[in-house]
Design a protein around this motif. Sequence first.
Motif, short mmCIF file in Angstrom:
data_model
loop_
_atom_site.label_atom_id
_atom_site.label_comp_id
_atom_site.label_asym_id
_atom_site.label_seq_id
_atom_site.Cartn_x
_atom_site.Cartn_y
_atom_site.Cartn_z
N ASP A 112 0.85 -1.19 0.00
CA ASP A 112 0.00 0.00 0.00
C ASP A 112 0.89 1.24 0.00
N GLU A 113 0.29 2.40 -0.09
CA GLU A 113 1.06 3.63 -0.24
C GLU A 113 2.02 3.88 0.90
N ALA A 114 1.55 3.64 2.14
CA ALA A 114 2.39 3.90 3.31
C ALA A 114 3.60 2.98 3.34
N ARG A 115 3.40 1.71 3.05
CA ARG A 115 4.51 0.75 3.10
C ARG A 115 5.49 0.99 1.95
N GLU A 116 4.98 1.43 0.82
CA GLU A 116 5.88 1.71 -0.30
C GLU A 116 6.80 2.88 0.04
#
Length: 279
Positions: free
Chosen positions: A106-110
């Motif tokens: 997801d965006e945060a983990r990327e």
Amino acid sequence: MNSKPPLPPPRWPAPYQAAISFTLDNLGEAQDVLQGAWPHPIGTHPAVSDQLPRMLALLGRHGVRATYFAEAWSLGVYPAAVQALARAGHEVAWHGFQHEVWGGLDEARERESFERSWRAAGELGVRYVGFRPPGGVVNERSWGLLREYGVEYVSPLGEFGMGREGVVVLPFEWKAVDAFWYMEKFGRIRKEHGQREEVLSPEEFKQCLMGKIDETVKTGGFMSILFHPFLQTSEEKFEVMQDVLRRISEDGQIWVAPCKEVAEWVKKHPEVFRSKDSM
């Protein structure tokens, strides 16, 4: 007097007709640790202590400078190996923080992977120029992050050429990857690509690679060859690497260069590489 039309600009540096990058993926046990599947002390992976030195010796013997897509987690675990790569003229590129499957982030983990990876690289004095997403897929939002962090090229599955945000695309394809032939878990992918589902032989891998090298020279294209140190577990497999390195290093038509140098050439010649070309 009729003037002749101007000659098209050269596709690759003279006198070369094609470009090939020899690449390696996965440094040590980063992925196994992430998955909770590493029962040994950290920093003791035989791929780093045993297989990698032998692979570097083969590369040196044939005068081939490679690109190693290494997980940033591994930089601090194997700093001596990373420094040896740099001393030998090989490129250290990025393969995620801990080999997290890129298409599933997801965006945060990327963004977290970018941040943690750049901190780890900075601590060892590594400057990332290129990125190979684990799993081979680039997310839509990845392009903006690649530009933000100064990445010049990406090496996913896909088509060669100029990508988004000014990032060069230097792709790989499954049939030029040793894991496609050697690992049981790739059975479905093998079947999708017209091969037998069961694990295939080093000789079959070599014959396919040789054919693809010939095709790349014929079409004037780019090819990324991909080996994993942890899979070089037999003399027969090392012989494949030896034969492939001999083939590409002795052919005067092939420009054998690290990915970053190919990307630099592509960016400097937009009139030739304006749009994506098929593999």
